[in-house]
Design a protein around this motif. Structure first.
Motif, short mmCIF file in Angstrom:
data_model
loop_
_atom_site.label_atom_id
_atom_site.label_comp_id
_atom_site.label_asym_id
_atom_site.label_seq_id
_atom_site.Cartn_x
_atom_site.Cartn_y
_atom_site.Cartn_z
N VAL A 128 -43.09 12.69 2.19
CA VAL A 128 -42.99 13.81 1.24
C VAL A 128 -42.65 15.10 1.96
O VAL A 128 -42.81 16.20 1.43
CB VAL A 128 -44.29 13.98 0.42
N ALA A 129 -42.18 15.01 3.22
CA ALA A 129 -41.88 16.19 4.03
C ALA A 129 -40.76 17.01 3.40
O ALA A 129 -39.88 16.48 2.71
CB ALA A 129 -41.51 15.77 5.44
N ASP A 130 -40.78 18.32 3.64
CA ASP A 130 -39.73 19.18 3.12
C ASP A 130 -38.48 19.04 3.96
O ASP A 130 -38.45 18.39 5.00
CB ASP A 130 -40.20 20.64 3.06
N LEU A 131 -37.36 19.65 3.49
CA LEU A 131 -36.09 19.47 4.18
C LEU A 131 -36.10 20.19 5.52
O LEU A 131 -36.73 21.24 5.69
CB LEU A 131 -34.92 19.93 3.31
N ARG A 132 -35.42 19.61 6.47
CA ARG A 132 -35.40 20.13 7.82
C ARG A 132 -34.11 19.65 8.51
O ARG A 132 -33.65 18.54 8.26
CB ARG A 132 -36.62 19.62 8.59
N ALA B 232 -37.67 16.21 -5.70
CA ALA B 232 -37.12 17.53 -6.01
C ALA B 232 -36.44 18.14 -4.79
O ALA B 232 -35.35 18.69 -4.87
CB ALA B 232 -38.23 18.45 -6.52
N GLY B 233 -37.10 18.02 -3.65
CA GLY B 233 -36.54 18.57 -2.42
C GLY B 233 -35.26 17.86 -2.02
O GLY B 233 -34.35 18.46 -1.43
N LYS B 234 -35.15 16.57 -2.35
CA LYS B 234 -33.97 15.81 -1.99
C LYS B 234 -32.74 16.34 -2.72
O LYS B 234 -31.65 16.44 -2.14
CB LYS B 234 -34.20 14.34 -2.33
N THR B 235 -32.93 16.70 -3.98
CA THR B 235 -31.83 17.30 -4.74
C THR B 235 -31.35 18.58 -4.08
O THR B 235 -30.15 18.83 -3.95
CB THR B 235 -32.26 17.57 -6.18
#
Length: 909
Positions: free
Chosen positions: A89-93, A143-146
């Protein structure tokens, strides 16, 4: 480092802070976490981070660097995360700096006039470090993937490739350095697509070369919409390998070839397909050429079916069949077999959605699911080849479906129309069905009511059923911009369904509007347009306006949650609320405000807090903003909050408005009642109704439907003083026999939970199929002495022309058979209604029989009273009337049940 900067051959290892000889490769930077090496000879180097600082993990531990030409002092950054972070579930990086171009590859790509494309912005590649990085994000961070997909850049270059050029030739021609993928399958990698701009109706889309596929990892290759040619093309490839799959070698690639004419020698017409070709797409991968790399041609190598998104122009010719949403009615074909026996085959791939594009005007976005990749053809249907059907007034038939739109629309009993009402936008726009594979019908409805309408269907086989809102709503984003909402509903249908009567009801205050339409299902699958979709003017969205992604919240110093999907189910208890988001903007930000109001206030009563703005490394147009709403400005029962953004050109935009509860000093004392039926058919929909009674102050809570101890649905709800009604949709699971489910209603007001007692809801298949050979006695379905359901219909069919049915009732009387003692020997077609009435004990049976000389011998027996007891169905030889046990063993008898459902009410204690 490889090769070693000391001799140009070996591998050299250096540690942060290492000052030991040889002197030319010591770490000259004293800062922890930074290594600086001087006097490194010009050349290409591979850097691997072999040792990870304690307490951290590295997302990508390898990259390439070129010390040359314009970049004598290149910088490479490895991204670390705390080892306590759940990577899924990590945020984008940006996992690692992108690889460097050496002098040869830089000159080569410059010769193609290559640019990096980010939305409408293009930056010419002139330096060795100008390549875009890959982006990583947690595989479950939907959501972050989008957001991450939207942020990824492309490389555009100018070159005309010959049709059918091999992927290896494309890769060799580009000469791009190798990217290294994450080794953890919990991370999704989003690669920069390399896209050709050609003077012909042809395009090549490729990944840069990468080291190897990580088994179980999702890979996404997005293409900017403004790089899609006028004839259409691929906008995204989403693939996930199986965790048990394997790969070979240390260099791999994927190349996608697109053309508006055939790439392969086999044409659709060669395969007997009379349709217009829109695009042919060929997916080439290294394994296909030299068996090195990953084999994307094997179904078992995928964790889930891959999805390709394609943009197809809207039709301009009147003879192309058009869906109600303005898109072409498309079909997908796969090239099967090997030359010279190749053939285009339909039905292998599935179109998941076909909707107007929100990013490219006059195009439609088509999502295609496949079980493997090879050559695919996308074709449109011509009006001359549409299936047979009967179109009534106000309808048009396409794709093999037929429809009569019933003249039965009403608004409070006054208005008449055909699938729609003149005084309201309520309309049934389109009905599509597939009764061969999916066994599903979909209904597209337009309405401007505050809540979605209800959709009820009367069917020829399943009786009256309710459709439910589809999990994926193709018009969800468009509904935010238009006055009329579009909703897609789904309902399971039987494979032998032939007719649907659809009734749609919307509520506007005390007024109910109703429209209805009837559709005949004349083929395996089809689409019927009832009322054309309304044309709404959608405000043009400027690309210069800041865009908001991945908004998250944190209560005090706790876990981070998604503001969009999780905030409404949380509450604050005298704590501060931290809100952060990623903003992408071409124009630098001037100010970002975090605005909030107490529930019940108007938006102009907001409290605004300036947010901190931080520019993200390696993403020039992207910012991280954060701010804190202090506890003392938040009032019960809850707040709404949002981001208000202003850039230096005074462009303004806002995020969605999010909600969160605020716990009061005293939590309201509430009670709950829930109404449900006591028996339902398996796989059918019911609508449990909950009533919440509150004599105290208005509260904010989570209302949940609990089935067998698990929450199956929940809604955030403001609970005012008095009675509040909440209705859920629940589909009973499929079952082979009788089962009981325990349903409860629950309300969580902050940390206080109230739940009803259990309502026992019985479930039984509406129709059961049993072997005639071991047919058991038919019984009533009872619970505590109450009859819940009874057998109401027995029917079967026989295709063996040498045998005929013999049906005997529990009293030993032959009802259907070839001998004189049987009450019915011939077909009942001449009888009134095609039915013959025969006595059975103290009840009357109604029997329909086709006769033994019919190609498909059929019978059905029904009664207004329960049909119970030991019935016997056998097949006998018509010549010697000997019963054929082996044939009866293969004969299926179906029994349909009649339900005696009553509403039961359960309450909280």
């Amino acid at each position: 480092m490889s090769p070693s900067p000391t001799n140009g051959t070996d591998t050299y290892t250096i540690t942060d802070g290492d000052t030991s000889p040889p002197a030319n490769v010591i770490d000259t930077n004293a800062t922890s976490g930074e290594i600086r090496i001087l006097n490194v000879p010009y050349g290409d180097y591979e850097i691997v981070m072999t040792g990870i600082p304690s307490g951290y993990i590295v997302q990508v531990n390898q990259t390439t660097v070129s010390v040359c030409c314009d970049e004598a002092n290149p910088l490479k950054i490895f991204s670390l995360r705390s080892n306590t972070v759940d990577l899924s579930v990590a945020d984008l990086r940006v996992g690692v700096s992108p690889p460097s171009l050496n002098q040869t590859s830089l000159n080569n790509i410059k010769g193609f006039s290559a640019v990096v494309v980010n939305g409408t912005t293009e930056t010419t590649i002139t330096k060795s470090n100008d390549l875009p990085p890959q982006i990583t994000i947690g595989v479950n961070n939907t959501a972050g993937k989008t957001s991450a997909v939207d942020l990824q850049k492309n490389i555009k270059y100018v070159k005309d490739w010959t049709v059918g050029t091999k992927g290896s030739v494309v890769q060799e021609g580009l000469k791009l350095p190798k990217y290294y993928l994450p080794t953890n399958k919990s991370l999704t990698t989003i690669l920069p697509a390399v896209v050709s701009q050609e003077t012909t109706t042809h395009q090549m889309i490729s990944t840069p070369a990468f080291n190897k596929v990580t088994p179980g990892q999702q890979m996404i290759l997005p293409v900017e919409s403004n790089l899609i040619p006028s004839f259409g093309g691929v906008s995204k490839l989403d693939i996930k390998s199986s965790a048990s799959s394997t790969t070979t070698g240390d260099s791999d690639w994927i190349v996608i070839e697109v053309d508006d004419d055939h790439i392969s020698s086999e044409t659709l017409s060669d395969s007997g397909i009379d349709r217009d070709l829109e695009l042919e797409i060929s997916v080439d991968y290294r394994y296909e050429e030299d068996t090195v790399g990953f084999n994307w041609g094997t179904t078992s190598n995928f964790a889930s079916d891959p999805i390709m998104t394609v943009l197809v122009p809207k039709p301009t010719s009147s003879d192309i069949i058009t869906l109600a949403n303005g898109c072409r009615d498309l079909e997908i074909h796969t090239l099967t077999g090997t030359a010279p026996n190749e053939k285009w085959t339909s039905g292998i791939d599935r179109i998941l959605s076909n909707t107007p594009s929100t990013t490219k005007t006059d195009f439609c976005e088509v999502e295609i699911e496949s079980d493997h990749y090879s050559n695919k053809a996308i074709s449109s249907k011509r009006s001359s080849s549409s299936g047979a059907g009967t179109g009534g007034l106000g309808s048009s038939s396409t794709g093999g479906g037929g429809g009569n739109t019933g003249a039965g629309a009403s608004s409070s009993g006054s208005s008449i129309g055909f699938g729609g009402i003149l005084s309201t936008p309520l309309a049934i726009n389109e009905v599509s069905y597939d009764k061969c594979n999916e066994n599903m019908a979909r209904i597209l409805v337009s309405s401007d009511a505050d809540i979605p309408p209800s959709v009820k269907l009367a069917t020829s086989k399943s009786g009256v059923v309710y459709a439910t809102l589809a999990e994926v709503q193709p018009y969800e984003d468009l509904n935010k911009l238009t006055a009329i909402d579009r909703y897609l509903y789904e309902v399971p249908i039987s494979s032998d369904e032939s007719f649907l009567m659809i009734v749609v009801t919307e509520e506007k205050g005390t007024t109910k509007n109703v429209v209805q339409a009837s559709v005949r299902l004349l083929s395996c699958q089809g689409t019927t347009v009832i009322v054309e979709l309304p044309e709404d003017t959608v405000p043009e969205i400027s690309t210069s306006i800041p865009r908001i992604f991945d908004a998250t919240i944190q209560i005090a110093n706790g876990t981070k949650y998604s503001a969009e999907s999780e905030s409404e189910f949380l509450y604050i208890d005298n704590q501060d609320l931290t809100v952060s988001a990623i903003i992408d903007t071409i124009t630098p930000l001037q100010r970002v405000e975090l605005r909030s109001i107490t529930m019940g206030q108007t938006e102009d009563q907001y409290i605004g807090i300036n947010m901190n703005i931080e520019k993200l490394q390696m993403l020039n147009s992207t910012y991280l903003v954060s701010g804190v709403i202090p506890s003392f400005v938040m009032d019960e029962p809850g707040i709404k909050y949002w981001l208000h953004i202003i850039d230096e050109n005074d462009n303004r935009s806002e995020s969605k408005h999010y909600s969160i509860g605020v716990k009061p000093t005293t939590v309201s004392d509430i009670s709950i009642e829930m109404d449900v039926p006591n028996i339902i058919a398996s796989e059918s929909l019911i609508k449990p109704e909950m009533y919440i009674f509150n004599d105290d102050a208005t509260s904010y809570g989570i209302v949940s439907l609990v089935v067998d101890g698990k929450v199956v649905s929940k809604k955030a709800q403001v609970i005012g003083t008095g009675q509040t009604q909440v209705i859920f949709n629940w589909n009973a699971p499929n079952s082979d026999g009788y089962s009981i489910h325990e349903l409860q209603g629950r309300v969580d007001l902050y940390d206080d939970s109230t739940i009803t007692t259990s309502a026992q809801v019985s479930s039984h298949p509406r129709t059961i199929a049993i072997s005639a050979y071991d047919m058991e006695s038919l019984q009533l379905i009872e619970k505590d002495g109450q009859v819940l359901a009874d057998p109401a219909l027995i029917y079967a069919s026989n295709m063996d022309s040498d045998l005929r049915f013999r049906v005997t009732d529990p009293l030993g009387q032959c009802i259907i058979g070839g001998t004189d003692e049987c009450l019915i020997n011939e077909n009942t077609k001449s009888k009134r209604g095609g039915l013959e009435s025969v006595p059975y004990g103290d009840q009357i049976l109604r029997v329909r029989y086709s006769g033994a000389d019919n190609a498909l011998e059929r019978f059905s027996i029904t009664s207004i009273d329960p049909i119970i007891g030991q019935w016997t169905v056998t097949l006998e030889n018509e010549d010697d009337l000997i019963q054929q046990a082996h044939a009866a063993d293969d004969t299926i008898v179906k029994v349909k049940y009649r339900y005696h459902s009553e509403i039961i009410t359960v309450k909280s204690q």
